[in-house]
Scaffold this motif. Structure first.
Motif, PDB file in Angstrom:
ATOM      1  N   ALA A 266      46.655  37.346  36.991  1.00 59.01           N
ATOM      2  CA  ALA A 266      45.390  37.494  37.720  1.00 59.01           C
ATOM      3  C   ALA A 266      45.542  38.531  38.830  1.00 59.01           C
ATOM      4  CB  ALA A 266      44.962  36.151  38.303  1.00 59.01           C
ATOM      5  N   LEU A 267      46.650  38.483  39.515  1.00 55.56           N
ATOM      6  CA  LEU A 267      46.877  39.460  40.588  1.00 55.56           C
ATOM      7  C   LEU A 267      46.951  40.869  40.011  1.00 55.56           C
ATOM      8  CD1 LEU A 267      47.551  40.529  43.391  1.00 55.56           C
ATOM      9  CD2 LEU A 267      49.893  39.717  43.108  1.00 55.56           C
ATOM     10  N   LEU A 268      47.725  41.014  38.946  1.00 58.40           N
ATOM     11  CA  LEU A 268      47.893  42.339  38.360  1.00 58.40           C
ATOM     12  C   LEU A 268      46.561  42.923  37.904  1.00 58.40           C
ATOM     13  CD1 LEU A 268      51.231  41.976  36.351  1.00 58.40           C
ATOM     14  CD2 LEU A 268      50.763  43.569  38.223  1.00 58.40           C
ATOM     15  N   SER A 269      45.717  42.065  37.327  1.00 59.85           N
ATOM     16  CA  SER A 269      44.481  42.641  36.813  1.00 59.85           C
ATOM     17  C   SER A 269      43.475  42.907  37.935  1.00 59.85           C
ATOM     18  CB  SER A 269      43.883  41.755  35.709  1.00 59.85           C
ATOM     19  OG  SER A 269      43.602  40.495  36.254  1.00 59.85           O
ATOM     20  N   ALA A 270      43.674  42.295  39.103  1.00 58.62           N
ATOM     21  CA  ALA A 270      42.769  42.571  40.226  1.00 58.62           C
ATOM     22  C   ALA A 270      43.151  43.837  40.986  1.00 58.62           C
ATOM     23  CB  ALA A 270      42.757  41.375  41.182  1.00 58.62           C
ATOM     24  N   LEU A 271      44.356  44.335  40.763  1.00 51.76           N
ATOM     25  CA  LEU A 271      44.806  45.522  41.501  1.00 51.76           C
ATOM     26  C   LEU A 271      44.059  46.764  41.041  1.00 51.76           C
ATOM     27  CD1 LEU A 271      48.704  45.139  41.438  1.00 51.76           C
ATOM     28  CD2 LEU A 271      47.193  44.827  43.415  1.00 51.76           C
ATOM     29  N   PRO A 272      43.816  47.708  41.978  1.00 46.62           N
ATOM     30  CA  PRO A 272      43.147  48.951  41.589  1.00 46.62           C
ATOM     31  C   PRO A 272      44.102  49.928  40.892  1.00 46.62           C
ATOM     32  CG  PRO A 272      43.601  48.953  43.951  1.00 46.62           C
ATOM     33  CD  PRO A 272      44.019  47.618  43.431  1.00 46.62           C
ATOM     34  N   PHE A 273      45.334  49.531  40.692  1.00 47.44           N
ATOM     35  CA  PHE A 273      46.295  50.426  40.034  1.00 47.44           C
ATOM     36  C   PHE A 273      47.180  49.602  39.111  1.00 47.44           C
ATOM     37  CE2 PHE A 273      47.940  49.254  44.279  1.00 47.44           C
ATOM     38  CZ  PHE A 273      49.088  48.559  43.919  1.00 47.44           C
ATOM     39  N   SER A 274      47.910  50.268  38.250  1.00 42.51           N
ATOM     40  CA  SER A 274      48.899  49.514  37.481  1.00 42.51           C
ATOM     41  C   SER A 274      50.297  49.894  37.974  1.00 42.51           C
ATOM     42  CB  SER A 274      48.742  49.798  35.988  1.00 42.51           C
ATOM     43  OG  SER A 274      48.639  51.175  35.775  1.00 42.51           O
ATOM     44  N   LEU A 275      51.237  49.006  37.741  1.00 37.93           N
ATOM     45  CA  LEU A 275      52.588  49.228  38.258  1.00 37.93           C
ATOM     46  C   LEU A 275      53.208  50.472  37.646  1.00 37.93           C
ATOM     47  CD1 LEU A 275      54.236  45.675  38.217  1.00 37.93           C
ATOM     48  CD2 LEU A 275      52.945  46.785  40.050  1.00 37.93           C
ATOM     49  N   THR A 276      54.033  51.124  38.431  1.00 45.10           N
ATOM     50  CA  THR A 276      54.804  52.219  37.854  1.00 45.10           C
ATOM     51  C   THR A 276      55.911  51.604  36.995  1.00 45.10           C
ATOM     52  OG1 THR A 276      56.397  52.233  39.677  1.00 45.10           O
ATOM     53  CG2 THR A 276      54.471  53.680  39.890  1.00 45.10           C
ATOM     54  N   GLY A 277      56.499  52.435  36.150  1.00 45.06           N
ATOM     55  CA  GLY A 277      57.581  51.948  35.301  1.00 45.06           C
ATOM     56  C   GLY A 277      58.703  51.347  36.144  1.00 45.06           C
ATOM     57  N   ALA A 278      59.000  52.006  37.253  1.00 42.50           N
ATOM     58  CA  ALA A 278      60.098  51.548  38.100  1.00 42.50           C
ATOM     59  C   ALA A 278      59.759  50.200  38.740  1.00 42.50           C
ATOM     60  CB  ALA A 278      60.397  52.584  39.175  1.00 42.50           C
ATOM     61  N   GLN A 279      58.526  50.044  39.204  1.00 49.49           N
ATOM     62  CA  GLN A 279      58.118  48.766  39.802  1.00 49.49           C
ATOM     63  C   GLN A 279      58.239  47.644  38.776  1.00 49.49           C
ATOM     64  OE1 GLN A 279      54.227  50.173  41.043  1.00 49.49           O
ATOM     65  NE2 GLN A 279      54.669  49.681  43.193  1.00 49.49           N
ATOM     66  N   ASP A 280      57.774  47.936  37.567  1.00 47.52           N
ATOM     67  CA  ASP A 280      57.814  46.919  36.535  1.00 47.52           C
ATOM     68  C   ASP A 280      59.253  46.531  36.193  1.00 47.52           C
ATOM     69  OD1 ASP A 280      56.410  45.238  34.663  1.00 47.52           O
ATOM     70  OD2 ASP A 280      57.329  46.498  33.100  1.00 47.52           O
ATOM     71  N   ARG A 281      60.100  47.522  36.067  1.00 51.38           N
ATOM     72  CA  ARG A 281      61.500  47.266  35.728  1.00 51.38           C
ATOM     73  C   ARG A 281      62.159  46.393  36.797  1.00 51.38           C
ATOM     74  NH1 ARG A 281      65.307  50.227  37.653  1.00 51.38           N
ATOM     75  NH2 ARG A 281      63.983  52.041  37.977  1.00 51.38           N
ATOM     76  N   VAL A 282      61.920  46.752  38.071  1.00 46.93           N
ATOM     77  CA  VAL A 282      62.543  45.995  39.148  1.00 46.93           C
ATOM     78  C   VAL A 282      61.977  44.572  39.193  1.00 46.93           C
ATOM     79  CG1 VAL A 282      62.818  45.849  41.658  1.00 46.93           C
ATOM     80  CG2 VAL A 282      63.124  48.038  40.489  1.00 46.93           C
ATOM     81  N   PHE A 283      60.662  44.462  38.990  1.00 42.68           N
ATOM     82  CA  PHE A 283      60.081  43.120  39.010  1.00 42.68           C
ATOM     83  C   PHE A 283      60.635  42.253  37.869  1.00 42.68           C
ATOM     84  CE2 PHE A 283      56.703  40.105  37.726  1.00 42.68           C
ATOM     85  CZ  PHE A 283      56.915  39.218  38.773  1.00 42.68           C
ATOM     86  N   GLN A 284      60.830  42.854  36.709  1.00 45.69           N
ATOM     87  CA  GLN A 284      61.397  42.083  35.593  1.00 45.69           C
ATOM     88  C   GLN A 284      62.787  41.560  35.944  1.00 45.69           C
ATOM     89  OE1 GLN A 284      59.688  40.986  33.143  1.00 45.69           O
ATOM     90  NE2 GLN A 284      57.907  42.269  33.604  1.00 45.69           N
ATOM     91  N   ALA A 285      63.548  42.392  36.635  1.00 52.25           N
ATOM     92  CA  ALA A 285      64.893  41.960  37.041  1.00 52.25           C
ATOM     93  C   ALA A 285      64.791  40.770  37.994  1.00 52.25           C
ATOM     94  CB  ALA A 285      65.644  43.115  37.702  1.00 52.25           C
ATOM     95  N   ILE A 286      63.843  40.852  38.908  1.00 58.03           N
ATOM     96  CA  ILE A 286      63.655  39.764  39.872  1.00 58.03           C
ATOM     97  C   ILE A 286      63.232  38.493  39.146  1.00 58.03           C
ATOM     98  CG2 ILE A 286      62.206  38.971  41.792  1.00 58.03           C
ATOM     99  CD1 ILE A 286      62.028  41.938  42.653  1.00 58.03           C
TER     100      ILE A 286
END
Ligand code: ADP
Ligand code: MG
Length: 698
Positions: A266-286
């Motif tokens: 829900a948070l991701l779809s409410a954002l006015p942008f989508s994550l960069t590849g690097a943000q996504d990669r780091v978040f997956q690690a977390i």
């Protein structure tokens, strides 16, 4: 410890001649208890009294042994009475300056007398000088030999002189006559670098008593193989220590934070942008880390503007979805406020309660927040170090996020983690920093953490153009500010001061604001500094953000986190006084939108060589890692991380800059050692860090 029963080296220092209770107590302050500890108490540096330097060859800051004939000796009555002796040796001249001197000294140092001195060369008002040198009168027609060996200088403490230290070390070295007393703890497999092949005993002997034919420069630069051999072992000991911290942590348990991901999506779809590849990669690690039952220990590095906040927010949402609380800690109230707003905007729509806790809060407000934290009404707490206080109690803390970690000490980081501890259950910990740390340094400072890097900026940013301009062109710069504002852009004007005085810094900012307002009467100028009440600061920041203020004059309080995309020009006064990392952080406040941005680094001429290198580096690159590497070279690692703040150990011989090649192999060396001789690990750590550093608490 290492040396067993009956081994002289494990005897107490009081076994040595001249060591009574008093000296033993002083030695203990330095962590020296056994005779062996003396051997590992290594010289900080060396003085070279083995050769006389011609006066004509001297350079400021150099320590030198010199000799010359007094040509003139006079007492000068200025602001401070001083005795000045002008000496020369045929190649050049030098002034000896004494502020304290006796009649006898005055009579001794008269015209025609030959004098030998040792001291530091300084730039005096009219020529090079030595202030209060050690000196010795050389009688006519005599040859007084110079020292045969370099003189080691030891780290010492009040009441223990270098000379006594040297005597003690000599005695300790004599105990080392049988090399077998000090075992090699590096099995062959753990010698992952050629320097490790040198024998330990030889290396120790050498650094304490360098051979007369040593390559002096190598030794002074700490590049001698004997020093490198010791550095290898010291770095390994440090690496093993952090490994241990990490392994201990991994034996603890943490709540497994896993949800169906509904709130996160829900948070991701409410954002006015989508994550960069690097943000996504780091978040997956977390995500991987926090879903396991072992406490996460992760450091996220990402340049200013790389978008660390959303990554943290996603982790926070995950913790809350899993039924736990999360806390986000920022280094300043301003940043905490901004995070509070950002997180509220993102999380309130998901039905998540966000609260905040800072030092200057009203008592009643604070009381309410604390109550809501204890009973779990507030699921996410945002704040400053006020969150460390004992009265702050959580119901079920699952995740700790620490933003801009370089501003906090390691101890604070661990204190907050301990806050959430319930018996053997620890919260997960996410540490974020915008100070890009060179890889080798990260390996040393954060060997207890997993490191991920957000190495990509969100799309649509235009790089900032940086110019370096002397203060003498202040009027041109003010005109430039005017132009930018006429084009409906906004401007930061940052004031810095060399003193750590917040008061003076605020005063300077106030003066600048008045000056600029007078020069640019049609602009709306506002001022923000650290001594303003947070409500006031917030008000000003708000006015700037919505565009009611065009020119914001600020102290370095705006350094971290503040986000105003329409601001496209930043002027930094006295830029030469700031470190590279700090300038880079400041500059990160502009260039956050689509418009082309500029940063003006204004300096007071003349620029020192180092100042010039720093400003040039910023002009040439905006890559945080390149800047960090350069900062490391120019200032040394201690400054870069703020040694006091990081708990980065002070090494005795290792040098994080010059020994990077050794740091590279430490992980492998530690693996090998733990595999073939695990029993040596503890002995190695004790040998180097002994009783001094309790890493268990670092
Ligand atoms: P920092 O890493 O310096 O803390 P922030 O998290 O403050 O950076 O992000 C800087 C700005 O970039 C914010 O306005 C944020 O909303 C925006 N942002 C973050 N991620 C993205 C993205 N993937 N695309 C576009 N904008 C983003
Ligand atoms: Mg940030």
């Amino acid at each position: 410890m290492i040396a067993g029963e009956g081994n002289v080296l494990s005897g107490p220092v009081t076994d040595l001649k001249g060591v009574g209770a008093k000296v033993a107590e002083r030695l203990q302050k330095l962590g020296i208890e056994q005779i062996q500890d003396l051997l590992f108490h290594l010289p900080l540096r060396y003085q070279d009294r083995t050769r006389l330097l011609p006066l004509g060859s001297l350079k400021p800051q150099q320590e030198a042994l010199i000799e010359g004939t007094v040509r003139l000796s006079q007492v000068k009555f200025g602001r401070r009475r001083s005795l000045l002796c002008y000496i020369d040796d045929g190649t050049g001249s030098l002034v000896l300056r004494f502020f304290h001197f006796s009649k006898t000294q005055q009579q001794q140092l008269t015209e025609g007398v030959r004098v030998r001195c040792f001291g530091e060369i300084r730039n005096g008002p009219s020529s090079l000088e030595m202030v209060h040198p050690e000196y010795q009168i050389i009688p006519a027609d005599t040859i007084v030999p110079v020292e045969a060996d370099l003189t080691p200088i030891y780290p010492t403490t009040e009441g223990l002189h270098q000379l006594s230290f040297r005597k003690l070390i000599k005695q300790a070295l004599a105990c080392l006559n049988d090399a077998a007393l000090l075992p090699e703890l590096l099995p062959r497999q753990a010698r992952c670098h050629a320097v490790a092949e040198t024998s330990l005993v030889e290396a120790l002997r050498f650094v304490h008593e360098p051979a007369p034919d040593v390559n002096v420069q190598l030794l002074l630069d700490r590049r001698h193989p004997a020093q490198r051999r010791l550095a290898y072992e010291e770095l390994l000991a440090q690496h093993l220590t952090l490994r241990k911290v990490r392994m201990q942590m991994q034996q603890h348990r943490a709540p497994s934070l896993a949800s169906n991901g509904e709130q996160r999506r829900a948070l991701l779809s409410a954002l006015p942008f989508s994550l960069t590849g690097a943000q996504d990669r780091v978040f997956q690690a977390i995500l991987g880390d926090i879903s396991s039952a072992v406490p996460m220990q992760r450091l996220v590095q990402g340049d200013v503007g790389s978008g660390k906040t959303i990554v943290a927010a996603l982790a926070v949402v995950e913790a809350v979805s899993a039924g736990y609380q999360a806390v986000v800690m920022a280094p300043t109230e301003l940043l905490a406020e901004q995070h509070f707003k950002t997180f509220s905007t993102w999380l309130n729509p998901l039905g998540i309660q966000v609260g905040w806790c800072v030092g200057k809060q009203k008592a009643s407000e604070r009381k309410a927040v604390l109550a809501d934290l204890v009973d779990g009404t507030i699921q996410v707490a945002i704040g400053t170090h006020a969150l460390f206080q004992d009265e702050v109690i959580f119901d079920q803390l699952g995740l700790v996020v620490i933003d801009e970690q370089h501003r906090f000490g390691v101890h604070q980081r661990l204190a907050l983690r301990d806050k959430g501890r319930k018996k053997d259950m620890f919260p997960h910990q996410l540490v974020m920093t915008a100070t890009p740390i060179p890889r080798t340094l990260a390996m040393t400072a954060y060997a207890d953490l997993n490191v991920s890097v957000i190495d990509e900026l969100p799309p649509g940013r235009t790089p900032v153009t940086t110019v370096v301009i002397p203060e003498t062109r202040r009027n041109d710069i003010i005109e430039r500010v005017h132009l930018a504002c006429q084009e409906k852009r906004q401007v930061y004007w940052v004031c810095t001061l060399v003193e750590e005085s917040e008061h003076l810094q605020c005063q300077a900012a106030e003066d600048a604001a008045n000056e600029l307002q007078a020069a640019l009467p049609d602009l709306r100028v506002a001022l923000i500094h650290g001594r303003m009440k947070s409500a006031e600061k917030e008000q000003v920041m708000h006015q700037f953000k919505v565009g009611n203020v065009e020119l914001l004059v600020a102290t370095t309080v705006i350094e971290v986190g503040v986000d105003v995309p329409n601001a496209s020009l930043m002027v930094i006064e006295n830029a030469e006084r700031l470190g590279l990392a700090q300038l880079h952080q400041l500059r990160g406040r502009v260039g956050r939108g689509k418009i082309e941005s500029h940063c003006v680094l204004m300096y007071h001429p003349p620029l020192s060589e180092n100042g010039q290198s720093r400003l040039t580096c910023l002009r040439e690159t905006s890559d945080g890692f390149v800047i960090a590497q350069r900062d490391l070279e120019l200032r040394g690692p201690g400054e870069l991380l703020g040694t006091r703040q990081t708990g980065l150990p002070q090494f005795r011989v290792a040098n994080l800059m010059d020994d990077q090649d050794l740091i590279e192999v430490m992980a492998e060396a530690a693996d090998q050692l733990l595999a073939v001789a695990p029993e040596n690990s503890e002995a190695l750590v004790a040998r180097w860090f002994g009783h001094k550093v309790d890493f268990g608490h670092v």
